[in-house]
Design an enzyme around this catalytic site. Sequence first.
Site, PDB file in Angstrom:
ATOM      1  N   GLU A 144      -3.879   4.787   2.741  1.00  0.00           N
ATOM      2  CA  GLU A 144      -3.072   3.757   2.101  1.00  0.00           C
ATOM      3  C   GLU A 144      -3.746   3.311   0.820  1.00  0.00           C
ATOM      4  O   GLU A 144      -4.936   3.016   0.815  1.00  0.00           O
ATOM      5  CB  GLU A 144      -2.927   2.541   3.020  1.00  0.00           C
ATOM      6  N   ASN A 149       1.539   4.829   0.874  1.00  0.00           N
ATOM      7  CA  ASN A 149       0.994   5.735   1.889  1.00  0.00           C
ATOM      8  C   ASN A 149       1.224   7.185   1.478  1.00  0.00           C
ATOM      9  O   ASN A 149       2.302   7.530   0.990  1.00  0.00           O
ATOM     10  CB  ASN A 149       1.691   5.503   3.238  1.00  0.00           C
ATOM     11  N   THR A 154       0.850  -1.187   0.000  1.00  0.00           N
ATOM     12  CA  THR A 154       0.000   0.000   0.000  1.00  0.00           C
ATOM     13  C   THR A 154       0.888   1.240   0.000  1.00  0.00           C
ATOM     14  O   THR A 154       1.745   1.389   0.856  1.00  0.00           O
ATOM     15  CB  THR A 154      -0.912   0.056   1.241  1.00  0.00           C
TER      16      THR A 154
HETATM   17  P1  ADP Z   1       5.149   1.038   3.513  1.00  0.00           P
HETATM   18  O1  ADP Z   1       4.842   0.564   4.881  1.00  0.00           O
HETATM   19  O2  ADP Z   1       6.410   1.859   3.434  1.00  0.00           O
HETATM   20  O3  ADP Z   1       3.980   1.719   2.902  1.00  0.00           O
HETATM   21  P2  ADP Z   1       4.484  -1.284   1.935  1.00  0.00           P
HETATM   22  O4  ADP Z   1       4.935  -2.647   2.337  1.00  0.00           O
HETATM   23  O5  ADP Z   1       3.038  -0.948   2.160  1.00  0.00           O
HETATM   24  O6  ADP Z   1       5.452  -0.279   2.670  1.00  0.00           O
HETATM   25  O7  ADP Z   1       4.856  -1.078   0.413  1.00  0.00           O
HETATM   26  C1  ADP Z   1       4.406   0.101  -0.207  1.00  0.00           C
HETATM   27  C2  ADP Z   1       5.310   0.552  -1.327  1.00  0.00           C
HETATM   28  O8  ADP Z   1       5.381  -0.465  -2.322  1.00  0.00           O
HETATM   29  C3  ADP Z   1       4.724   1.772  -2.009  1.00  0.00           C
HETATM   30  O9  ADP Z   1       5.142   2.978  -1.388  1.00  0.00           O
HETATM   31  C4  ADP Z   1       5.272   1.638  -3.426  1.00  0.00           C
HETATM   32  O10 ADP Z   1       6.516   2.311  -3.535  1.00  0.00           O
HETATM   33  C5  ADP Z   1       5.470   0.137  -3.603  1.00  0.00           C
HETATM   34  N1  ADP Z   1       4.474  -0.552  -4.439  1.00  0.00           N
HETATM   35  C6  ADP Z   1       4.780  -1.478  -5.375  1.00  0.00           C
HETATM   36  N2  ADP Z   1       3.687  -1.949  -5.970  1.00  0.00           N
HETATM   37  C7  ADP Z   1       2.628  -1.317  -5.417  1.00  0.00           C
HETATM   38  C8  ADP Z   1       1.208  -1.399  -5.650  1.00  0.00           C
HETATM   39  N3  ADP Z   1       0.685  -2.217  -6.559  1.00  0.00           N
HETATM   40  N4  ADP Z   1       0.412  -0.609  -4.906  1.00  0.00           N
HETATM   41  C9  ADP Z   1       0.933   0.222  -3.979  1.00  0.00           C
HETATM   42  N5  ADP Z   1       2.266   0.332  -3.719  1.00  0.00           N
HETATM   43  C10 ADP Z   1       3.122  -0.431  -4.437  1.00  0.00           C
HETATM   44 MG    MG Z   2       1.997   0.867   2.987  1.00  0.00          MG
END
Ligand code: ADP
Ligand code: MG
Length: 214
Positions: A139, A46, A44
Site C-alpha cells: 500500500e 494498492n 493508500t
Molecule cells: P482502497 O482500499 O481501494 O485502496 P483507499 O481508501 O486506500 O481505497 O484509497 C486509495 C485510492 O485513493 C487509490 O487507489 C487512489 O486511486 C486514490 N488516491 C487519491 N489520493 C491518493 C494519495 N495521495 N495516495 C494514494 N492514493 C490516493
Molecule cells: Mg488502499
Amino acid sequence: MRPDKPRDPVAGPDAGPEPPFPLKLNGKVVKGFGRGSKELGIPTANIPIEGLSVGGHEDVESGVYYGWAGLDVDERGKRIEQGAGGLGVGTGVEQEIERGKGENSEGEGGGGSGGGTVWPMVMSIGWNPFYKNTVRSVEVHILHHFPHDFYSAHMNLLILGFIRPEYDYVSKESLIEDIRIDIDVAGRSLQREGYARWMGDGYLRAFGGGDVGM
Ligand code: ADP
Ligand code: MG
C-alpha cells in the site's frame, strides 16, 4: 508492540540508499480493502502482491518504507497519454522539487512533464495485524493531494529506505499517529541530496510494455 519512544526525524544513511536499496517494484493500482481513506483519512494506492515476486523480493521484510513513485497520471490524478511530450527527466532535481512546492501544499512533491509524474511516497509491505489480514499487501500513500482517484493507473516504485517494522497496534489512534509521523519522516528523508537525485531515475517514468519488474 509499538515502542513508547520518540521517533527519529529521518530514516536511512544521510549519504544515500545502501543495499538492498534501491528496490524496484511496479504494478497496476487496484481496489484495496476500502479502508484506507475512509477509516484512516490517509488513502493508500494498492498494487497486487505479485509485483513483489516479479522483482524477486518475496523475502522483503514487512514494514514501512519510503521512496519515489512514478505514475502515468497528472497532478490531478488524470491519465496522461503516453508519447505526449518528453520524459521530463534531467531537468534537475532541485527544479522539480521547487515546482512541486508551488503546486501542492504537502511540500516536496514532484510534478512532471510528458511521460508521467513523480512523487514522494511512503509505503507499507506486509501483514496488517490491526486488521487481522491474512494476505500481504503493498500500500502506497503519495505525499500529494489528488482531486481524483487513479485506479488502474500504473505505478513504478523506487524504494530507497526502511522506516520501521510493523507493530501490533492497541488503538487506531496510535496507528494513525505513527502513519502521520511516517509521512513526515519520508518527506524529510527524501529531501536529502543522496535521495532527491533518484527522482530523476528513468525507471520511474518507464510505462507501457507490461511488467518491467526489476
Ligand atoms: P482502497 O482500499 O481501494 O485502496 P483507499 O481508501 O486506500 O481505497 O484509497 C486509495 C485510492 O485513493 C487509490 O487507489 C487512489 O486511486 C486514490 N488516491 C487519491 N489520493 C491518493 C494519495 N495521495 N495516495 C494514494 N492514493 C490516493
Ligand atoms: Mg488502499
